[in-house]
Motif scaffolding. Structure first.
Motif, PDB file in Angstrom:
ATOM      1  N   ALA A   2       2.027  -1.801  -1.241  1.00 45.37           N
ATOM      2  CA  ALA A   2       1.673  -3.176  -1.587  1.00 45.37           C
ATOM      3  C   ALA A   2       2.480  -3.600  -2.799  1.00 45.37           C
ATOM      4  O   ALA A   2       3.008  -2.760  -3.528  1.00 45.37           O
ATOM      5  N   VAL A   3       2.627  -4.877  -2.974  1.00 47.04           N
ATOM      6  CA  VAL A   3       3.183  -5.391  -4.234  1.00 47.04           C
ATOM      7  C   VAL A   3       2.160  -6.330  -4.864  1.00 47.04           C
ATOM      8  O   VAL A   3       1.477  -7.079  -4.170  1.00 47.04           O
ATOM      9  N   ASP A   4       2.045  -6.232  -6.170  1.00 47.58           N
ATOM     10  CA  ASP A   4       1.244  -7.194  -6.927  1.00 47.58           C
ATOM     11  C   ASP A   4       2.155  -7.798  -7.980  1.00 47.58           C
ATOM     12  O   ASP A   4       3.013  -7.115  -8.532  1.00 47.58           O
ATOM     13  N   LEU A  34      -4.697 -10.246  -8.840  1.00 49.02           N
ATOM     14  CA  LEU A  34      -3.307 -10.660  -8.959  1.00 49.02           C
ATOM     15  C   LEU A  34      -2.802 -11.025  -7.571  1.00 49.02           C
ATOM     16  O   LEU A  34      -3.219 -10.427  -6.579  1.00 49.02           O
ATOM     17  N   PRO A  35      -1.906 -11.985  -7.464  1.00 53.74           N
ATOM     18  CA  PRO A  35      -1.312 -12.267  -6.159  1.00 53.74           C
ATOM     19  C   PRO A  35      -0.531 -11.049  -5.654  1.00 53.74           C
ATOM     20  O   PRO A  35       0.202 -10.434  -6.406  1.00 53.74           O
ATOM     21  N   GLY A  36      -0.710 -10.736  -4.400  1.00 54.79           N
ATOM     22  CA  GLY A  36      -0.040  -9.574  -3.843  1.00 54.79           C
ATOM     23  C   GLY A  36      -0.137  -9.555  -2.332  1.00 54.79           C
ATOM     24  O   GLY A  36      -0.972 -10.247  -1.739  1.00 54.79           O
ATOM     25  N   VAL A  37       0.744  -8.792  -1.714  1.00 51.96           N
ATOM     26  CA  VAL A  37       0.722  -8.625  -0.260  1.00 51.96           C
ATOM     27  C   VAL A  37       1.073  -7.190   0.082  1.00 51.96           C
ATOM     28  O   VAL A  37       1.566  -6.445  -0.763  1.00 51.96           O
ATOM     29  N   LEU A  38       0.842  -6.836   1.317  1.00 48.90           N
ATOM     30  CA  LEU A  38       1.343  -5.556   1.804  1.00 48.90           C
ATOM     31  C   LEU A  38       2.825  -5.704   2.126  1.00 48.90           C
ATOM     32  O   LEU A  38       3.260  -6.753   2.598  1.00 48.90           O
ATOM     33  N   PHE A  91      11.006  -4.479  -1.966  1.00 46.86           N
ATOM     34  CA  PHE A  91       9.891  -4.813  -2.849  1.00 46.86           C
ATOM     35  C   PHE A  91      10.083  -6.209  -3.434  1.00 46.86           C
ATOM     36  O   PHE A  91       9.135  -6.985  -3.568  1.00 46.86           O
ATOM     37  N   GLN A 107      10.526  -5.239 -11.717  1.00 48.47           N
ATOM     38  CA  GLN A 107       9.505  -4.260 -11.366  1.00 48.47           C
ATOM     39  C   GLN A 107       8.836  -3.735 -12.630  1.00 48.47           C
ATOM     40  O   GLN A 107       9.521  -3.465 -13.626  1.00 48.47           O
ATOM     41  N   THR A 150       4.320   1.419 -10.762  1.00 47.81           N
ATOM     42  CA  THR A 150       3.606   1.616  -9.513  1.00 47.81           C
ATOM     43  C   THR A 150       2.274   2.287  -9.779  1.00 47.81           C
ATOM     44  O   THR A 150       2.206   3.301 -10.463  1.00 47.81           O
ATOM     45  N   PHE A 151       1.231   1.682  -9.243  1.00 51.02           N
ATOM     46  CA  PHE A 151      -0.117   2.205  -9.423  1.00 51.02           C
ATOM     47  C   PHE A 151      -0.600   2.752  -8.091  1.00 51.02           C
ATOM     48  O   PHE A 151      -0.650   2.034  -7.103  1.00 51.02           O
ATOM     49  N   ILE A 184       3.259  -1.481  -5.961  1.00 52.76           N
ATOM     50  CA  ILE A 184       4.429  -1.631  -6.815  1.00 52.76           C
ATOM     51  C   ILE A 184       4.294  -2.973  -7.525  1.00 52.76           C
ATOM     52  O   ILE A 184       4.534  -4.031  -6.953  1.00 52.76           O
ATOM     53  N   MET A 214      -3.498  -9.787  -2.800  1.00 51.93           N
ATOM     54  CA  MET A 214      -2.999  -8.456  -2.483  1.00 51.93           C
ATOM     55  C   MET A 214      -3.513  -8.007  -1.121  1.00 51.93           C
ATOM     56  O   MET A 214      -3.181  -8.591  -0.138  1.00 51.93           O
ATOM     57  N   GLN A 269       6.546   7.364 -16.074  1.00 54.02           N
ATOM     58  CA  GLN A 269       7.031   6.760 -14.835  1.00 54.02           C
ATOM     59  C   GLN A 269       8.228   5.872 -15.132  1.00 54.02           C
ATOM     60  O   GLN A 269       8.222   5.134 -16.129  1.00 54.02           O
ATOM     61  N   THR A 275      10.104   2.612  -9.113  1.00 56.66           N
ATOM     62  CA  THR A 275       9.927   3.043  -7.733  1.00 56.66           C
ATOM     63  C   THR A 275      11.069   2.524  -6.873  1.00 56.66           C
ATOM     64  O   THR A 275      11.375   1.330  -6.902  1.00 56.66           O
TER      65      THR A 275
END
Lengths: 244, 244
Positions: free
Chosen positions: A16-18, A51-55, A62, A85, A88-89, A103, B1, B85, B88
DNA sequence: ACAAAAGTGTTTCTCATACACCCATGT
DNA sequence: ACATGGGTGTATGAGAAACACTTTTGT
C-alpha cells in the motif's frame, strides 16, 4: 537477498502507499502548516481519520500509486507535485486483514492548487493544522507515519528548499519567513527584516531568488514587501544549513 | 488507504530486506570506508555480488529480518548494531520472479566486532571500499540502493553522530578526524589539530566526549594522541551542522 | 499624525580558519 | 638531532545577531 533457486515467488504481503500531504494555508502561525486527512465514515471502525492511500497495483510504481491515491481521494491531478518516499511501515500486526506494507510518502503542495472534490468517496478530505492533529483518532499506524513525516520536513526545511515547494510562485520575504516560522520555529518572526534579507542574499546573488521588481498588494497595515520569484532547482539545498 | 470493505487481503507481493553494512577499517583514507558485499556463486547469473538480504518471514518485523540477514550471511549476532531503514525499492520490473519490495536498511558497525563466518552459504561476505565498488557487477537494483545509502551516510555524518557508531569505544581525535575524512572529505586532514579540537569542544563541555586521561599507544612516529570515550546517545545530533 | 510593516546601513560578537609555538615519540 | 604527529594559545576574517534609522502603507 532472494534465494536464487526459486524461479517464482509466492506472494505473502500486500503493498500500500500512504501519502502525507503538507501545505501552508492562510491562518495563524500556529495553524498555518496543515496536513490532508481523509474521514472514514465507517461506523464500525474506531478511528475516524486516515491518511490518503491506496493499494499498489500490479504494474504500478510506488510514485505512480501515491499520485493515484491523491487523485482518487482528492480529485486533483498530482502529476507535478513534489513527492518523496518517507519510510515503509509493515509491522506484522498493523493490519488484521493480513500482512500489509505501507510505503509512506510526503507530498508538498501549494494550497492554491487544490480544490478538493473526491472521486471515490463522498466524504471529502480535510486540511488539519499539524498542531491540531487528532492523534488518537487516526487509523492503523498513521500516527507514527505522521510523526515521522513532520520530523522529516522540520529537519529538511533547514537545509533543503522545501519552503519554495510550499509557497506560491511569487512571494515576499515575509511570506518566506512566515513559512519557516510555521514549520520550524515561530521565534524567527522576532528577527529583524534586515537580518532575514541578509540570509537570503546569497540566494539572490546566485540568481536562485529573483526580485520581480514589484511590490505586493497591501495587506492591512504597513508597507507591502517586494515580490520575489524562485528560479532554482526545487530539489536543491542551501550552501550551509540555515542558522535558525 | 485500504478499502475497508474487505476483511481479507490477497497477497500480491513478496517482502525482502537488504542491508548496506558500513564500517571503517585500517586502510588508506580513500579505502577506509567499506561496505559488506556477498558473492553470488551461481554461474548462470550475470551479476556476481549482492547486498546481504533475506525474505521477510511471516511474523517478523523489518528490523528483525535485517538483523537475521546479517546473522545468516555473516554469522555474527547483529543485535546491538545501529540499524536504520533507508528506503524501499519495489519497481514492478526489478525481479523477474514476481513483485518484490525490498526494504533496504543501513547498518553501522565497528569492524573489530566482526568475524565473518557465514552460516548459510559457503562463500563468505567480503568488505569492499566504497571507492572501489564493482557497480556493474551488482545484482538487481542494488547499485541504486548502495548509491542512496552512501549519500545518506555522507549527509548524515555532518549533523548526526554516526562517526561514533563506526569508531571503537576508545579513540583519539585523529581517529575521529580520519573517520570523517574517509566518509566525507579527505581535505579535513589538512586542518590543524587545534581547530579540530575546538569543533569538538562543545561535545567535551557537554560531557558527550570524555577524556579517558591516557594516551594512545604509539603508532609509528609522532606523539600519540589523548584517548576519548563517547558517552552520549548514539542517535543524537550536533547542535549545528559540522562546518566541514 | 501615527502605528505598523518593510527596506537600508552600521555595530557587535561569535565562531571558523590561520598561524605560531610547545610536547612526545620513533629513527 | 630531527622529522613527524599531537596539543596549546593567539590572531584574523566571515557571518549572524543587534540596533538605529528611513520608507511606505492604513487608520
Amino acid at each position: 537477498m532472494l534465494s536464487v533457486r526459486e524461479h517464482v515467488l509466492t506472494p505473502t504481503a500486500t503493498l500500500a502507499v500512504d501519502v502525507v500531504v503538507f501545505t501552508l494555508r492562510p491562518d495563524t502561525v500556529e495553524r498555518a502548516w496543515q496536513v490532508l486527512l481523509v474521514p472514514r465514515p465507517d461506523p464500525w471502525s474506531i478511528s475516524r481519520r486516515a491518511l490518503p492511500g491506496v493499494l499498489v497495483d500490479e504494474d504500478e510504481t510506488f510514485d505512480e500509486a501515491a499520485r493515484r491515491a491523491l487523485l482518487v481521494k482528492t480529485g486533483i491531478d498530482a502529476r507535478d507535485w513534489y513527492l518523496e518516499q518517507l519510510a515503509t511501515f509493515g509491522s506484522p500486526t498493523r493490519d488484521s486483514r493480513g500482512r500489509v506494507a505501507s510505503i509512506s510518502h510526503i507530498a508538498l503542495i501549494q494550497s492554491d492548487n487544490i480544490k478538493i472534490h473526491p472521486v471515490e468517496t463522498d466524504s471529502p478530505a480535510e486540511w488539519c493544522p499539524v498542531t491540531a492533529i487528532p492523534w488518537s483518532d487516526l487509523a492503523f499506524d498513521h500516527a507514527a507515519i505522521l510523526r515521522e513525516a513532520i520530523n522529516r520536513v522540520r529537519g529538511k526545511v533547514r537545509y533543503a528548499w522545501v519552503l519554495f515547494q510550499l509557497l506560491p510562485p511569487i512571494f515576499t520575504m515575509s511570506d518566506l519567513r512566515a513559512a519557516y516560522a510555521a514549520i520550524r520555529d515561530p521565534s524567527v518572526l522576532n528577527m529583524s527584516t534586515s537580518n532575514v534579507r541578509k540570509l537570503f542574499r546569497r540566494l539572490i546573488d546566485d540568481q536562485a531568488l529573483v526580485a520581480v521588481g514589484k511590490r505586493a498588494e497591501a495587506r492591512g497595515r504597513g508597507r507591502p514587501g517586494d515580490l520575489f520569484r524562485f528560479d532554482g532547482p526545487l530539489t536543491g539545498t542551501w550552501d550551509r544549513e540555515l542558522p535558525w
